[in-house]
Every structure is written in C-alpha cells, then in structure tokens.
Design an enzyme around this catalytic site. Structure first.
Site, PDB file in Angstrom:
ATOM      1  N   ASP A  22       0.912  -0.697  -0.255  1.00 44.34           N
ATOM      2  CA  ASP A  22       0.218  -0.295  -0.114  1.00 44.34           C
ATOM      3  C   ASP A  22       1.518   1.598   0.341  1.00 44.34           C
ATOM      4  O   ASP A  22       1.611   1.739   0.772  1.00 44.34           O
ATOM      5  CB  ASP A  22      -0.610  -0.399   1.160  1.00 44.34           C
ATOM      6  CG  ASP A  22      -1.816  -0.668   1.504  1.00 44.34           C
ATOM      7  OD1 ASP A  22      -1.534  -2.259   0.511  1.00 44.34           O
ATOM      8  OD2 ASP A  22      -3.050  -1.205   2.401  1.00 44.34           O
ATOM      9  N   HIS A  24      -0.806   5.274  -0.036  1.00 48.14           N
ATOM     10  CA  HIS A  24      -1.721   5.774   0.454  1.00 48.14           C
ATOM     11  C   HIS A  24      -0.923   6.974   0.463  1.00 48.14           C
ATOM     12  O   HIS A  24      -1.004   7.873   1.499  1.00 48.14           O
ATOM     13  CB  HIS A  24      -1.329   5.113   1.764  1.00 48.14           C
ATOM     14  CG  HIS A  24      -2.865   3.954   2.558  1.00 48.14           C
ATOM     15  ND1 HIS A  24      -3.386   4.169   1.855  1.00 48.14           N
ATOM     16  CD2 HIS A  24      -2.063   2.970   3.105  1.00 48.14           C
ATOM     17  CE1 HIS A  24      -4.690   3.695   2.631  1.00 48.14           C
ATOM     18  NE2 HIS A  24      -3.560   2.518   2.986  1.00 48.14           N
ATOM     19  N   ASP A  56      -4.860   0.622  -2.641  1.00 52.93           N
ATOM     20  CA  ASP A  56      -4.410   2.178  -1.818  1.00 52.93           C
ATOM     21  C   ASP A  56      -3.709   2.569  -2.079  1.00 52.93           C
ATOM     22  O   ASP A  56      -2.489   3.224  -1.436  1.00 52.93           O
ATOM     23  CB  ASP A  56      -4.293   1.083  -0.300  1.00 52.93           C
ATOM     24  CG  ASP A  56      -5.901   1.141   0.626  1.00 52.93           C
ATOM     25  OD1 ASP A  56      -6.620   1.406  -0.537  1.00 52.93           O
ATOM     26  OD2 ASP A  56      -5.642   0.748   1.534  1.00 52.93           O
ATOM     27  N   ARG A  60      -4.842   9.501   3.307  1.00 53.67           N
ATOM     28  CA  ARG A  60      -3.777  10.114   4.788  1.00 53.67           C
ATOM     29  C   ARG A  60      -2.387  10.628   4.324  1.00 53.67           C
ATOM     30  O   ARG A  60      -2.000  11.548   4.795  1.00 53.67           O
ATOM     31  CB  ARG A  60      -2.790   8.172   4.906  1.00 53.67           C
ATOM     32  CG  ARG A  60      -4.102   7.783   5.508  1.00 53.67           C
ATOM     33  CD  ARG A  60      -3.927   6.519   6.352  1.00 53.67           C
ATOM     34  NE  ARG A  60      -5.238   6.036   6.795  1.00 53.67           N
ATOM     35  CZ  ARG A  60      -5.460   4.452   7.031  1.00 53.67           C
ATOM     36  NH1 ARG A  60      -4.882   3.066   6.078  1.00 53.67           N
ATOM     37  NH2 ARG A  60      -6.665   3.872   7.750  1.00 53.67           N
ATOM     38  N   HIS A  90      -9.823   1.536   0.488  1.00 49.41           N
ATOM     39  CA  HIS A  90      -9.466   3.026  -0.407  1.00 49.41           C
ATOM     40  C   HIS A  90      -9.745   3.500  -1.388  1.00 49.41           C
ATOM     41  O   HIS A  90     -10.257   4.398  -2.240  1.00 49.41           O
ATOM     42  CB  HIS A  90      -8.257   3.639   0.515  1.00 49.41           C
ATOM     43  CG  HIS A  90      -8.104   3.511   1.384  1.00 49.41           C
ATOM     44  ND1 HIS A  90      -7.841   4.975   2.094  1.00 49.41           N
ATOM     45  CD2 HIS A  90      -8.138   2.489   2.484  1.00 49.41           C
ATOM     46  CE1 HIS A  90      -8.520   4.414   3.551  1.00 49.41           C
ATOM     47  NE2 HIS A  90      -8.085   2.542   3.940  1.00 49.41           N
ATOM     48  N   HIS A 224      -6.513  -7.897  -2.509  1.00 50.71           N
ATOM     49  CA  HIS A 224      -5.571  -6.666  -1.646  1.00 50.71           C
ATOM     50  C   HIS A 224      -6.066  -7.004  -0.455  1.00 50.71           C
ATOM     51  O   HIS A 224      -4.871  -6.622   0.696  1.00 50.71           O
ATOM     52  CB  HIS A 224      -6.826  -4.949  -2.361  1.00 50.71           C
ATOM     53  CG  HIS A 224      -6.638  -4.034  -1.046  1.00 50.71           C
ATOM     54  ND1 HIS A 224      -5.058  -3.906  -1.030  1.00 50.71           N
ATOM     55  CD2 HIS A 224      -6.692  -3.664   0.166  1.00 50.71           C
ATOM     56  CE1 HIS A 224      -4.918  -2.560   0.249  1.00 50.71           C
ATOM     57  NE2 HIS A 224      -6.334  -2.921   0.452  1.00 50.71           N
ATOM     58  N   LYS A 249     -20.398  -3.866   0.434  1.00 48.36           N
ATOM     59  CA  LYS A 249     -18.781  -3.856   0.923  1.00 48.36           C
ATOM     60  C   LYS A 249     -18.535  -5.389   0.526  1.00 48.36           C
ATOM     61  O   LYS A 249     -19.000  -6.379   0.618  1.00 48.36           O
ATOM     62  CB  LYS A 249     -19.004  -4.433   2.553  1.00 48.36           C
ATOM     63  CG  LYS A 249     -17.451  -3.492   3.240  1.00 48.36           C
ATOM     64  CD  LYS A 249     -17.424  -3.615   4.548  1.00 48.36           C
ATOM     65  CE  LYS A 249     -16.294  -3.474   5.106  1.00 48.36           C
ATOM     66  NZ  LYS A 249     -16.208  -3.622   6.880  1.00 48.36           N
ATOM     67  N   HIS A 279      -3.018  -3.931   2.518  1.00 47.63           N
ATOM     68  CA  HIS A 279      -4.292  -3.948   3.562  1.00 47.63           C
ATOM     69  C   HIS A 279      -3.835  -4.036   4.865  1.00 47.63           C
ATOM     70  O   HIS A 279      -4.419  -3.114   5.845  1.00 47.63           O
ATOM     71  CB  HIS A 279      -5.336  -5.162   3.414  1.00 47.63           C
ATOM     72  CG  HIS A 279      -6.805  -4.666   3.606  1.00 47.63           C
ATOM     73  ND1 HIS A 279      -7.094  -3.152   3.401  1.00 47.63           N
ATOM     74  CD2 HIS A 279      -7.582  -5.300   4.656  1.00 47.63           C
ATOM     75  CE1 HIS A 279      -8.336  -3.389   4.313  1.00 47.63           C
ATOM     76  NE2 HIS A 279      -8.584  -4.994   5.297  1.00 47.63           N
TER      77      HIS A 279
END
Length: 324
Positions: A22, A24, A56, A60, A90, A224, A249, A279
């Site tokens: 990830d 981010h 992702d 952040r 995300h 993920h 979801k 993740h």
C-alpha cells in the site's frame, strides 16, 4: 559458431515478480522504493518484470495526485514490464465518490443508492457525504467523502483526516477542500480512468518462489485484503473477476481476520498457490501467504515490496548504494 540447440538446454531464468504494498499517497516513498527495486534487481530484469501493485494508492499521505500520475505513466515508461493495479478498499471508495466505479451488473438495481441500507445506521456517526451528487452514490463513496469531525482514531493513534477513510489529504492533493464535490471536476480524466480500470483480483500462473523446500512453481493470486476462509474460493473469485459493485462492501478488499489465512480450498489444490495481499498494516510471511503492507499509511513507517522468486523484502528506506 555456437550450436543453437545449446540455448534450448539452458535453464530459462525465472521471471521476476514484484509485489508492492500500500502506497497511501506517499509519492516520495513510492519513488524511492521504485529506485531501490531497479538498483537491486538490475536494469534489464527490472525492465521485464511483472509488477503487481496491491492497492490503496490514495488517502493518509499528501500526494495522491502525484502517485496516480506516476502509476499511470508506467506502461509507457516501462513498456516491457507487465503492470497490475489492484483495487484497494480506499481506491474503491475514492472511485465511488468521483463516479468511476463500473456499473453494477444486471439484474442489480442501477442506482448505487441500493447499497446504503445495510450501513445506514452508521451515517450520522460517520458523517456521510450528503452534498451534490450523493443521491446515486455508492455507500463507500458517501463514507469516503464524509466527515468524522476531527475525532480520534484509536487504531491509528491519530485524529481522522477528514473522513473515516482519512480522505482529506486526497482532496487537498487535487486542490479542493475535503468533502467538496468539486473534486470530480478537479481530477484529470486519466485519473478517473485509472480508478475505473483497477482490477479486484489478479491470477498469475507459473510464479516461482524460493521456499524451505527449494524452488517451487506456483500459481499466484493477488487480492487487496485476501479471501474469506469461510466461503468458497471459486465463488469469491467469480465476484472479484466480475467486479460486482452492487455489493455494499467487498470483503476481499476490506476484510481483516476472516481473510488473513489461505482458505482450505487453495491449500488443497493440486498446484501450490501463493496468496498475496496488502491492506493489513503488517509485513507477514507465512509459507505461501504473503501480506505486504508494512506502512499501513503511517508517515513514519516504510512502503515495502517483495521480490519473487527470491522472497527479498525491499523498502523505500533501504540504501542500495555502490558500497552497500
């Protein structure tokens, strides 16, 4: 002159497969990791590698826009590499907010508003987005663009950055305030297409891994978060291949302990199967179960990758200089 038949007798080098955890929104970490990978692997094998990004890319960190610019440029910058861009939870929510999700498959309702009911009891606590365009938005988009009011996130040890997804820095990277519907207009169309094209699962045959038992030829499945150990593997893969956005979801993109282990259905298959994910905010290597997310989107932790078949872990903070 060399006998051409001799070339046929030489072992074919095992393909280099790189799985990157990830990102981010941390462009500098991504750039440093990419440089370290090329230095360690060498320009020629690196240029021909299979590179699997585990999802992702946003939230952040401060530079989501630069991250997606970089990722989008890779196919033209490295035309001999194979690139796989997995969808993270995300990224799914980001895509939902900017209308970049694939439409739900028939016979599902055509409006994503049908995804709200299961989680609507949380709408006030999570401050779901209710501005322009929310009427037909997927529930995860409304959560992503919502507001937690600066409340504390005990799991991360910091205040939420805008929404429950920490999406504030992503909005800001495109020059708009958190929760603004103007994000849709501020985003380049190429970035929306990048989100729309993300795959939910990648399956790769004949991936070699250097294990305790020696070199093994495996199938690799990249997703993920992982596959639910309580559900049938083939049904989960069917949903992931189809990118079924009618689901409120997607457990394989957002689950936790239920997707941590390799399901028995994969363990019992004839060919060994590597299951690789990001993740979880952990670096976890257990046999053929690989979880590569050392940073978890935290500023002071690294972004990591694993190289196959060697199983070498590489981080953005590593120093592979000439004297190392």
């Amino acid at each position: 002159m060399a006998d051409p038949s001799e070339a046929l007798d030489r072992p074919i080098p095992h393909r280099t497969v790189i799985c990157i955890g990830d990102v981010h929104g941390y462009f500098t970490k991504l750039h440093n990791l990419w440089t370290n990978l090329e230095t360690l692997i060498g320009p020629i094998p690196f240029s021909r590698a299979v590179v699997i990004f585990l999802g992702d890319y946003c939230d952040r960190g401060p530079d989501t826009r630069r991250v997606i610019d970089f990722l989008s440029s890779l196919p033209s910058a490295y035309p001999d590499q194979s690139h796989v861009f997995l969808c993270g939870n995300h990224d799914f929510a980001f895509a939902a907010f900017v209308s970049a999700l694939p439409p739900p498959p028939p016979p599902s309702p055509s409006s994503f508003a049908a995804t709200w009911a299961e989680y609507e009891a949380n709408s006030e606590r999570e401050g779901w987005f209710s501005g322009e365009g929310h009427e037909g938005m997927h529930v995860q988009g409304r959560r992503w663009g919502g507001s937690m009011g600066g409340r504390w996130n005990p799991k991360k040890g910091m205040a939420y950055k805008g929404s429950i997804y920490d999406a504030g820095p992503t909005f800001e990277s495109y020059g708009v305030p958190h929760g603004s519907p103007d994000l849709v207009k501020a985003m380049p169309e190429t970035h929306k297409k990048f989100l729309s094209d993300l795959v939910w699962v990648h399956e790769e045959e004949d991936v070699w891994i250097d294990s305790a038992a020696g070199m093994q030829c495996c199938k690799l499945i990249a997703v993920h978060a992982g596959l639910d150990k309580s559900k049938g593997v083939e049904e989960q893969l069917r949903i992931l291949r189809a990118r079924d956005t009618s689901l409120p979801k997607v457990g394989a993109l957002s689950g936790r302990m239920n997707v941590w282990d390799i399901p028995k259905g994969l363990q019992s298959s004839e060919k060994p199967t590597i299951l690789v994910s990001g993740h979880h905010g952990k670096l976890h290597i257990d046999g053929l179960r690989l979880i590569i997310d050392e940073g978890g989107g935290l500023e002071d932790l690294p972004v990591a990758a694993i190289i196959l078949p060697s199983m070498k872990i590489v981080r953005d903070i590593d120093n592979f200089g000439a004297d190392s």
